[in-house]
Design a protein around this motif. Structure first.
Motif, mmCIF file in Angstrom:
data_model
loop_
_atom_site.group_PDB
_atom_site.id
_atom_site.type_symbol
_atom_site.label_atom_id
_atom_site.label_comp_id
_atom_site.label_asym_id
_atom_site.label_seq_id
_atom_site.Cartn_x
_atom_site.Cartn_y
_atom_site.Cartn_z
ATOM 1 N N ASP A 7 -9.399 -3.030 7.002
ATOM 2 C CA ASP A 7 -9.954 -1.734 6.591
ATOM 3 C C ASP A 7 -8.357 -0.938 6.521
ATOM 4 N N PHE A 8 -8.057 -0.259 5.565
ATOM 5 C CA PHE A 8 -7.050 0.614 5.406
ATOM 6 C C PHE A 8 -7.329 1.873 4.579
ATOM 7 N N ASN A 9 -6.844 2.897 5.289
ATOM 8 C CA ASN A 9 -6.772 4.483 4.450
ATOM 9 C C ASN A 9 -5.403 4.423 4.029
ATOM 10 N N VAL A 10 -5.195 5.136 2.791
ATOM 11 C CA VAL A 10 -3.887 5.190 2.216
ATOM 12 C C VAL A 10 -3.810 6.829 2.110
ATOM 13 N N LEU A 11 -3.060 7.608 2.680
ATOM 14 C CA LEU A 11 -2.964 8.903 2.747
ATOM 15 C C LEU A 11 -1.953 9.360 1.612
ATOM 16 N N CYS A 12 -2.431 10.143 0.640
ATOM 17 C CA CYS A 12 -1.490 10.418 -0.509
ATOM 18 C C CYS A 12 -1.392 11.764 -0.430
ATOM 19 N N SER A 13 -0.483 12.397 -0.988
ATOM 20 C CA SER A 13 -0.037 13.804 -1.160
ATOM 21 C C SER A 13 -0.145 14.538 -2.577
ATOM 22 N N HIS A 14 -0.461 13.528 -3.486
ATOM 23 C CA HIS A 14 -0.910 13.822 -4.697
ATOM 24 C C HIS A 14 -1.853 12.842 -5.444
ATOM 25 N N SER A 60 -3.213 10.315 -8.102
ATOM 26 C CA SER A 60 -2.579 9.471 -8.958
ATOM 27 C C SER A 60 -3.368 8.360 -9.118
ATOM 28 N N LEU A 61 -4.238 8.401 -9.837
ATOM 29 C CA LEU A 61 -4.949 7.094 -10.184
ATOM 30 C C LEU A 61 -4.260 5.854 -10.688
ATOM 31 N N HIS A 62 -3.207 6.217 -11.595
ATOM 32 C CA HIS A 62 -2.401 5.296 -11.963
ATOM 33 C C HIS A 62 -1.601 4.643 -10.878
ATOM 34 N N ARG A 63 -1.089 5.166 -9.931
ATOM 35 C CA ARG A 63 -0.701 4.759 -8.679
ATOM 36 C C ARG A 63 -1.768 3.773 -7.933
ATOM 37 N N VAL A 64 -2.671 4.222 -7.884
ATOM 38 C CA VAL A 64 -3.877 3.430 -7.125
ATOM 39 C C VAL A 64 -4.025 2.312 -7.793
ATOM 40 N N LEU A 111 0.712 -1.201 0.072
ATOM 41 C CA LEU A 111 -0.120 0.140 0.101
ATOM 42 C C LEU A 111 0.951 1.439 0.042
ATOM 43 N N ALA A 112 1.905 0.969 0.585
ATOM 44 C CA ALA A 112 2.770 2.490 0.513
ATOM 45 C C ALA A 112 3.452 2.967 -0.881
ATOM 46 N N HIS A 113 3.059 2.013 -1.823
ATOM 47 C CA HIS A 113 3.382 2.438 -3.226
ATOM 48 C C HIS A 113 2.729 3.625 -3.582
ATOM 49 N N THR A 114 1.207 3.596 -3.248
ATOM 50 C CA THR A 114 0.304 4.787 -3.270
ATOM 51 C C THR A 114 0.462 6.071 -2.544
ATOM 52 N N GLY A 115 1.082 5.535 -1.244
ATOM 53 C CA GLY A 115 1.090 6.788 -0.134
ATOM 54 C C GLY A 115 1.290 6.304 1.157
ATOM 55 N N LYS A 116 0.761 6.792 2.311
ATOM 56 C CA LYS A 116 0.922 6.148 3.685
ATOM 57 C C LYS A 116 -0.192 5.400 3.938
ATOM 58 N N PRO A 117 -0.039 4.267 4.346
ATOM 59 C CA PRO A 117 -1.011 3.252 4.637
ATOM 60 C C PRO A 117 -1.405 3.256 6.239
ATOM 61 N N LEU A 125 -2.282 -6.688 -5.660
ATOM 62 C CA LEU A 125 -3.247 -7.199 -4.697
ATOM 63 C C LEU A 125 -4.151 -8.467 -5.755
ATOM 64 N N LEU A 126 -4.592 -7.681 -6.631
ATOM 65 C CA LEU A 126 -5.395 -8.554 -7.576
ATOM 66 C C LEU A 126 -4.950 -9.784 -8.214
ATOM 67 N N THR A 127 -3.548 -9.525 -8.595
ATOM 68 C CA THR A 127 -2.736 -10.576 -9.095
ATOM 69 C C THR A 127 -1.990 -11.453 -8.116
ATOM 70 N N ASN A 128 -2.074 -11.142 -6.815
ATOM 71 C CA ASN A 128 -1.598 -12.147 -5.986
ATOM 72 C C ASN A 128 -2.364 -13.345 -5.924
ATOM 73 N N PRO A 129 -1.644 -14.560 -6.229
ATOM 74 C CA PRO A 129 -2.057 -15.580 -6.101
ATOM 75 C C PRO A 129 -2.880 -16.224 -4.803
ATOM 76 N N GLN A 130 -2.323 -15.654 -3.615
ATOM 77 C CA GLN A 130 -2.817 -15.652 -2.327
ATOM 78 C C GLN A 130 -4.015 -15.051 -1.855
ATOM 79 N N VAL A 131 -4.426 -14.144 -2.752
ATOM 80 C CA VAL A 131 -5.490 -13.254 -2.556
ATOM 81 C C VAL A 131 -6.613 -13.605 -3.445
#
Length: 102
Positions: free
Chosen positions: A51-58, A60-64, A28-34, A71-77
């Motif tokens: 439940d998580f919030n991810v606080l972002c400074s800008h 970026s839907l691309h990063r989201v 989740l830190a890839h997008t911001g501060k989890p 997460l979606l491509t992780n075979p364990q999810v």
């Protein structure tokens, strides 16, 4: 009541193991501060739910989407709730207010 407390404790342990196993804070830190929120923090778990919030400074839907893809491509999810919430909030910055979409 005792059985509910036992279940809650077992769910807390399971939640912490899952967070560590999936390395959720790093992902989740890839997008911001989890920030972990909700019943897994307050000690009121009655079912499997993180439940998580991810606080972002800008914005970026691309990063989201990159983060979600990890997460979606992780075979364990095996299941993510849908639809994932995307929210816009206003944060103060040096030029006034800035909107953030999550």
């Amino acid at each position: 009541a005792v059985e509910l407390l036992r279940r809650q404790e077992a769910l807390q342990v399971e939640a912490q193991r899952l967070i560590g196993h999936l390395d959720l804070f790093r992902v989740l830190a890839h997008t911001g501060k989890p920030e972990q929120i909700g019943s897994s923090v307050s000690g009121l778990m009655v079912w499997r739910d993180l439940d998580f919030n991810v606080l972002c400074s800008h914005r970026s839907l691309h990063r989201v989407f990159e983060t979600m893809q990890a997460l979606l491509t992780n075979p364990q999810v095996i299941k993510l709730p849908t639809p994932m919430r995307v929210e816009t909030i206003l944060l103060p910055n040096s030029r006034g207010m800035s909107d953030i979409t999550l």
